[in-house]
Write a protein that holds these residues in place. Structure first.
Motif, PDB file in Angstrom:
ATOM      1  N   TYR A  75      49.931 112.891  38.138  1.00 19.11           N
ATOM      2  CA  TYR A  75      49.505 113.613  39.344  1.00 19.11           C
ATOM      3  C   TYR A  75      48.830 112.622  40.283  1.00 19.11           C
ATOM      4  CZ  TYR A  75      50.583 118.062  37.156  1.00 19.11           C
ATOM      5  OH  TYR A  75      51.239 119.118  36.574  1.00 19.11           O
ATOM      6  N   PRO A  76      49.451 112.338  41.452  1.00 21.18           N
ATOM      7  CA  PRO A  76      48.844 111.393  42.395  1.00 21.18           C
ATOM      8  C   PRO A  76      47.680 112.033  43.148  1.00 21.18           C
ATOM      9  CG  PRO A  76      50.884 112.273  43.305  1.00 21.18           C
ATOM     10  CD  PRO A  76      50.745 112.859  41.941  1.00 21.18           C
ATOM     11  N   VAL A  77      46.555 111.337  43.210  1.00 16.17           N
ATOM     12  CA  VAL A  77      45.397 111.827  43.974  1.00 16.17           C
ATOM     13  C   VAL A  77      44.731 110.649  44.675  1.00 16.17           C
ATOM     14  CG1 VAL A  77      44.974 113.666  42.271  1.00 16.17           C
ATOM     15  CG2 VAL A  77      43.631 111.552  42.176  1.00 16.17           C
ATOM     16  N   SER A  78      43.926 111.003  45.660  1.00 14.30           N
ATOM     17  CA  SER A  78      42.966 110.054  46.221  1.00 14.30           C
ATOM     18  C   SER A  78      41.603 110.728  46.152  1.00 14.30           C
ATOM     19  CB  SER A  78      43.309 109.689  47.669  1.00 14.30           C
ATOM     20  OG  SER A  78      42.244 108.951  48.242  1.00 14.30           O
ATOM     21  N   ALA A  79      40.786 110.302  45.184  1.00 12.88           N
ATOM     22  CA  ALA A  79      39.474 110.933  44.999  1.00 12.88           C
ATOM     23  C   ALA A  79      38.601 110.758  46.235  1.00 12.88           C
ATOM     24  CB  ALA A  79      38.786 110.342  43.776  1.00 12.88           C
ATOM     25  N   SER A  80      38.694 109.587  46.870  1.00  8.88           N
ATOM     26  CA  SER A  80      37.839 109.320  48.034  1.00  8.88           C
ATOM     27  C   SER A  80      38.292 110.117  49.261  1.00  8.88           C
ATOM     28  CB  SER A  80      37.811 107.828  48.349  1.00  8.88           C
ATOM     29  OG  SER A  80      39.118 107.346  48.603  1.00  8.88           O
ATOM     30  N   SER A  81      39.603 110.307  49.417  1.00 13.76           N
ATOM     31  CA  SER A  81      40.131 111.047  50.567  1.00 13.76           C
ATOM     32  C   SER A  81      40.411 112.518  50.255  1.00 13.76           C
ATOM     33  CB  SER A  81      41.425 110.388  51.065  1.00 13.76           C
ATOM     34  OG  SER A  81      41.211 109.039  51.393  1.00 13.76           O
ATOM     35  N   LYS A  82      40.171 112.926  49.007  1.00 15.41           N
ATOM     36  CA  LYS A  82      40.359 114.318  48.571  1.00 15.41           C
ATOM     37  C   LYS A  82      41.806 114.784  48.733  1.00 15.41           C
ATOM     38  CE  LYS A  82      35.536 115.361  49.651  1.00 15.41           C
ATOM     39  NZ  LYS A  82      34.570 116.216  50.344  1.00 15.41           N
ATOM     40  N   LEU A  83      42.744 113.917  48.401  1.00 13.07           N
ATOM     41  CA  LEU A  83      44.163 114.263  48.467  1.00 13.07           C
ATOM     42  C   LEU A  83      44.687 114.577  47.063  1.00 13.07           C
ATOM     43  CD1 LEU A  83      45.424 111.396  50.850  1.00 13.07           C
ATOM     44  CD2 LEU A  83      44.915 113.770  51.472  1.00 13.07           C
TER      45      LEU A  83
ATOM     46  N   ASP B 160      55.140 103.476  42.857  1.00 15.78           N
ATOM     47  CA  ASP B 160      54.204 102.915  41.873  1.00 15.78           C
ATOM     48  C   ASP B 160      53.668 103.997  40.941  1.00 15.78           C
ATOM     49  OD1 ASP B 160      54.435 100.353  43.003  1.00 15.78           O
ATOM     50  OD2 ASP B 160      52.958 100.862  44.546  1.00 15.78           O
ATOM     51  N   VAL B 161      53.531 105.235  41.464  1.00 18.62           N
ATOM     52  CA  VAL B 161      53.056 106.353  40.640  1.00 18.62           C
ATOM     53  C   VAL B 161      54.035 106.616  39.497  1.00 18.62           C
ATOM     54  CG1 VAL B 161      52.610 108.852  40.601  1.00 18.62           C
ATOM     55  CG2 VAL B 161      51.695 107.446  42.473  1.00 18.62           C
ATOM     56  N   TYR B 162      55.330 106.574  39.802  1.00 17.47           N
ATOM     57  CA  TYR B 162      56.346 106.884  38.784  1.00 17.47           C
ATOM     58  C   TYR B 162      56.288 105.924  37.597  1.00 17.47           C
ATOM     59  CZ  TYR B 162      58.310 109.880  42.419  1.00 17.47           C
ATOM     60  OH  TYR B 162      58.482 110.840  43.378  1.00 17.47           O
TER      61      TYR B 162
ATOM     62  N   LEU C 219      42.398 109.164  33.873  1.00 16.46           N
ATOM     63  CA  LEU C 219      42.467 108.569  35.206  1.00 16.46           C
ATOM     64  C   LEU C 219      42.942 107.115  35.124  1.00 16.46           C
ATOM     65  CD1 LEU C 219      41.782 109.797  37.976  1.00 16.46           C
ATOM     66  CD2 LEU C 219      39.623 108.553  37.919  1.00 16.46           C
ATOM     67  N   VAL C 220      43.941 106.776  35.951  1.00 17.20           N
ATOM     68  CA  VAL C 220      44.450 105.410  36.069  1.00 17.20           C
ATOM     69  C   VAL C 220      44.450 105.021  37.548  1.00 17.20           C
ATOM     70  CG1 VAL C 220      45.835 105.469  33.960  1.00 17.20           C
ATOM     71  CG2 VAL C 220      46.825 106.279  36.105  1.00 17.20           C
ATOM     72  N   ASP C 221      44.688 103.738  37.817  1.00 18.48           N
ATOM     73  CA  ASP C 221      44.542 103.195  39.169  1.00 18.48           C
ATOM     74  C   ASP C 221      45.894 102.688  39.664  1.00 18.48           C
ATOM     75  OD1 ASP C 221      44.029 101.670  41.433  1.00 18.48           O
ATOM     76  OD2 ASP C 221      42.189 100.789  40.642  1.00 18.48           O
ATOM     77  N   VAL C 222      46.436 103.302  40.740  1.00 16.73           N
ATOM     78  CA  VAL C 222      47.752 102.921  41.244  1.00 16.73           C
ATOM     79  C   VAL C 222      47.748 101.500  41.798  1.00 16.73           C
ATOM     80  CG1 VAL C 222      47.503 103.744  43.632  1.00 16.73           C
ATOM     81  CG2 VAL C 222      49.751 103.809  42.532  1.00 16.73           C
ATOM     82  N   LYS C 223      46.596 101.058  42.318  1.00 20.08           N
ATOM     83  CA  LYS C 223      46.543  99.739  42.961  1.00 20.08           C
ATOM     84  C   LYS C 223      46.473  98.614  41.925  1.00 20.08           C
ATOM     85  CE  LYS C 223      44.774 101.514  47.308  1.00 20.08           C
ATOM     86  NZ  LYS C 223      43.689 101.568  48.288  1.00 20.08           N
ATOM     87  N   GLN C 224      45.831  98.890  40.780  1.00 16.99           N
ATOM     88  CA  GLN C 224      45.832  97.899  39.705  1.00 16.99           C
ATOM     89  C   GLN C 224      47.137  97.947  38.929  1.00 16.99           C
ATOM     90  OE1 GLN C 224      42.430  98.174  37.118  1.00 16.99           O
ATOM     91  NE2 GLN C 224      40.979  98.340  38.821  1.00 16.99           N
ATOM     92  N   GLY C 225      47.818  99.109  39.003  1.00 17.52           N
ATOM     93  CA  GLY C 225      49.078  99.261  38.276  1.00 17.52           C
ATOM     94  C   GLY C 225      48.849  99.567  36.807  1.00 17.52           C
TER      95      GLY C 225
END
Length: 441
Positions: A144-152, A131-133, A90-96
């Motif tokens: 694989y892009p996800v949002s754990a909090s929004s279940k996306l 940013d995901v790329y 798991l990595v964080d898209v917002k921290q990059g």
């Protein structure tokens, strides 16, 4: 077969626990059915497309510049790598993309284990996909892009997990030999017991807590039966320094218990039964495994006529949620009563796989109802129609009633106790699933 293990790995604050809770859903909160113990909620059973998985939240891998922390980080990562069948990185898209991600990715790549790169906190796919790329640069594969909090994006991620699992598990063959997990706190004598049962020093024994680094399988033949004993690293007490290490010890314990038929929980008689012992017993109970409690170092305890009785009461009080567990007092050092463990194992293994005929089961049920009336609420009384056994390991029964909400926990326990009074089932949990059925049916 044991469930494949899926471990969530990554730096702190990338959302591992949020993803864990999202995947676990309601499962994580169902602890009220088995009262009596508080457990760290870092593992759960999940299901995706009819496939069952054991999910483990590994806690944050700290990436510090100090050598000790780097060693600590590497140890934690290696335990997760060794234990898991598939790893969610798991990595964080917002921290990059940060330097610490590269270091973790390097460890995972060299492991040879299947790794799914999951980019979390992608709350808006259009906004964050460029940013995901960027995470392709890790060299781990498709992010694989996800949002754990929004279940996306959760479904695509789990599909990727299954595709890796199915490829890995194709050649697995079912091993029919009884598997025995020896678990407990560090220095409780787990390796010493295996050495004594085996008759040779196959496992390294040391009085330094935590000597056993990895789970070790040892084949032991006794009588006509070949057993597989699984030794594990022990659980440590919590402290600010060792808290993460304990989480990883729990991972090993969960993995060993998941593979086993029967669990031998070793308790240090010189320390007494502890909260850590209760935690391990809780894992075994939740997993439906047979349970033997081996009180070790009994030779080191000053005794009188009531010592066994008093210690047994303490064990039963602290581990009140596993009243069915067998207890044996041993010394792995001197060999006192160690071979009697095989007699207990035979009993527990038979009970764990016991099947009761439906007719006999319902005779017991009707007799129990006649002796104690089912509860009622607001003029509506619980009716018990029929009971049948649906599986073994552990013995699992389905009880058909008119209204599930009328089945009070205490009455369900009463029914379980009547079944145990008749058939024993010592050393094994039993499950009773309540199902509603209309009277016409």
């Amino acid at each position: 077969m044991s469930k494949p293990i899926l471990a969530i790995v990554g730096r702190p604050n990338v959302g591992k626990s949020t993803l864990f809770n999202t995947l676990a859903g309601e499962k994580i909160s169902i602890v009220k059915d088995y009262p009596g113990v508080t457990r760290d909620r870092i593992y759960a059973d999940i299901t995706w497309l009819n496939h069952s998985l054991s999910l483990i939240d590994t806690g944050g891998i700290e990436m510090e510049s100090k050598d000790k922390m780097l060693i600590h980080m590497r140890e934690q990562a290696n335990i997760a790598i060794d234990t898991a069948d598939v790893i969610l990185f798991l990595v964080d898209v917002k921290q990059g993309l940060v330097d610490a991600d590269y270091k973790v990715a390097d460890l995972l790549r060299r492991s040879g284990k299947p790794v799914i790169l999951v980019v979390n906190k992608v709350d808006n796919f259009q906004k964050y996909m460029p940013d995901v790329y960027e995470f392709y640069n890790l060299g781990i594969g498709e992010p694989y892009p996800v949002s754990a909090s929004s279940k996306l994006g959760i479904g695509d991620m789990l599909d990727a997990v299954l595709s890796n699992l199915e490829a890995e598990k194709l050649d697995d063959e079912e091993d029919e030999r009884p598997k025995i997990a020896i678990v407990g706190k560090p220095n409780a004598g787990k390796s010493s017991l295996i050495n004594k049962l085996l008759g040779e020093n196959r496992v390294i024994v040391s009085d330094i807590a935590g000597t056993t680094r990895d789970a070790i399988d040892t084949q032991i033949v006794y009588g006509d039966t070949e057993y597989v004993f699984i030794d594990t690293a022990g659980l440590r007490r919590k402290s600010k320094v060792k808290e993460d290490i304990e989480r990883y010890s729990i991972i090993r314990t969960v993995a060993a218990i998941e593979r086993s038929d029967v669990v031998i929980l070793m308790i240090d008689a010189t320390e007494g039964v502890t909260e850590q012992d209760a935690k391990i017993a809780g894992i075994a109970h939740d997993r439906g495994r047979g349970l033997i409690i081996a009180v070790n170092k009994w030779d080191a305890v000053e005794k009188d006529n009531s010592t066994v009785k008093k210690f047994t009461k303490k064990v039963r009080d602290v581990l009140s949620f596993v009243p069915y567990a067998e207890i044996i007092f041993i010394s792995a050092l001197t060999g006192q009563r160690t071979m009697k463990i095989f007699d207990l194992l035979e009993i527990v293994i038979q009970n764990h796989a016991m099947r009761i005929q439906t007719g006999v089961l319902n005779e017991i049920l009707m007799e129990a109802v006649a002796m104690q009336q089912p509860p009622s609420d607001k003029g509506k009384r619980l009716k018990l129609y029929y009971m049948t056994q649906v599986s073994t390991k552990p013995p699992t029964f389905v009880l058909f009633v008119n209204k599930k909400e009328l089945m009070h926990f205490s009455y369900q326990r009463y029914i379980e106790n009547r079944i145990r009074d008749t058939f024993g089932f010592s050393g094994t949990p039993i499950r009773i699933l309540i199902r509603e059925r209309k009277e016409k049916e």
